[in-house]
Design an enzyme around this catalytic site. Structure first.
Site, short mmCIF file in Angstrom:
data_model
loop_
_atom_site.label_atom_id
_atom_site.label_comp_id
_atom_site.label_asym_id
_atom_site.label_seq_id
_atom_site.Cartn_x
_atom_site.Cartn_y
_atom_site.Cartn_z
N PHE A 1 -21.71 -0.36 -17.92
CA PHE A 1 -22.94 0.24 -17.42
C PHE A 1 -23.61 -0.61 -16.35
O PHE A 1 -24.36 -0.09 -15.52
CB PHE A 1 -23.92 0.52 -18.57
CG PHE A 1 -24.61 -0.70 -19.10
CD1 PHE A 1 -25.85 -1.06 -18.61
CD2 PHE A 1 -24.03 -1.47 -20.08
CE1 PHE A 1 -26.51 -2.19 -19.09
CE2 PHE A 1 -24.67 -2.59 -20.57
CZ PHE A 1 -25.91 -2.96 -20.08
N THR A 2 -23.33 -1.90 -16.31
CA THR A 2 -23.99 -2.78 -15.33
C THR A 2 -23.62 -2.43 -13.90
O THR A 2 -24.31 -2.83 -12.96
CB THR A 2 -23.68 -4.26 -15.60
OG1 THR A 2 -22.27 -4.47 -15.52
CG2 THR A 2 -24.19 -4.68 -16.97
N TRP B 1 0.82 -1.21 0.00
CA TRP B 1 0.00 0.00 0.00
C TRP B 1 0.85 1.27 0.00
O TRP B 1 0.57 2.22 0.69
CB TRP B 1 -0.98 0.01 1.19
CG TRP B 1 -1.67 -1.30 1.38
CD1 TRP B 1 -1.45 -2.18 2.39
CD2 TRP B 1 -2.64 -1.90 0.53
NE1 TRP B 1 -2.23 -3.30 2.23
CE2 TRP B 1 -2.98 -3.15 1.08
CE3 TRP B 1 -3.25 -1.53 -0.66
CZ2 TRP B 1 -3.90 -4.02 0.51
CZ3 TRP B 1 -4.19 -2.38 -1.24
CH2 TRP B 1 -4.50 -3.61 -0.66
#
Length: 193
Positions: free
Chosen positions: A66-67, A49
Site C-alpha cells: 500500500f505504501t 528486451w
C-alpha cells in the site's frame, strides 16, 4: 514473515502491487496482461528486451504494498489514496487468481497480505519498471470526488492550529535572547519544503 520464509522464487519478476481507491476490475485485468507480457528478458541469442516472463517460463512473486499509493504532505507520507484493507485484500486475491488463470498457477507466488514482511530482492541489471493502468480508465467524476475529499481533509487540518504553531506565529521580541526564529529543528509535517 515473523522470521519465517513463506515464499520464494528463482528467476522471474517481483511485483510490488499498490492498490488505489480508484482501481477496478478493468485496471486489474490490464495489469495482469502487462505483467505477464512485458518483454524485459533476453532471448536465446542474448538479445535484450525480447522475452516475457511467460515466454521464459519464469516465476512471479507478488507483494501487496500500500505504501506505493503514498502522497507526500510536506515530509509526511499520506496513504488516503490506498484502497482500505478489507477491499484491498479481496482485490489482491482476485489479482492473484487472475494471474494464475492467465499463466501457470504453480509459478505465481505471493507474500502474506497485511503482514510486516522483509522482502529480499536480487535485482538483475538492475531493472525496475513502474507500471500504471491507463489514465483513460479513471472515471473523471470519481477523481473529482476524491480530490474534493482531499481538499476537505486539508482544510480540516489547517482550521485549528496547534498550540506550538500558535506560539511559532506569535510576535517575537528582537531583544529577547530566548526568542527563536523557529528554524532550528522545525520539521513540521504540514509545512511544505
Amino acid at each position: 514473515v515473523g522470521g519465517e520464509q513463506i515464499s520464494s522464487i528463482g528467476r522471474g519478476l517481483c511485483v510490488l502491487l499498490g492498490i488505489s481507491l480508484e482501481d477496478t476490475q478493468r485496471e486489474l485485468e490490464h495489469m495482469v496482461r502487462k505483467i505477464l507480457n512485458l518483454r524485459i528478458f533476453e532471448d536465446e541469442s542474448g538479445k535484450h528486451w525480447s522475452k516475457s516472463v511467460m515466454d521464459k517460463q519464469y516465476e512471479v512473486l507478488c507483494v501487496s504494498q500500500f505504501t506505493l499509493q503514498c502522497i507526500l504532505k510536506g515530509n509526511k507520507p499520506d496513504y488516503h489514496m490506498a484502497m482500505p484493507t478489507e477491499q484491498a485484500e479481496s482485490f489482491y486475491n482476485n489479482f492473484l487468481e487472475q494471474l494464475r488463470k492467465a499463466y501457470k498457477p504453480e509459478l505465481i507466488k505471493d507474500g502474506k497480505f497485511g503482514a510486516y514482511m522483509q522482502v529480499h530482492i536480487q535485482n538483475d541489471g538492475p531493472v525496475t519498471i513502474e507500471l500504471e493502468s491507463p489514465a483513460a480508465t479513471v472515471d473523471p467524476k470519481q477523481l473529482t470526488k476524491l480530490e474534493k475529499q482531499q481538499q476537505r481533509k486539508e482544510k480540516t487540518r489547517t482550521k485549528v492550529p496547534s498550540e506550538s504553531s500558535r506560539e511559532r506565529n506569535a510576535p517575537r521580541n528582537k531583544d529577547d535572547p530566548s526568542a527563536s526564529s523557529g528554524a532550528e529543528g522545525d520539521v513540521s509535517s504540514e509545512r511544505e519544503p
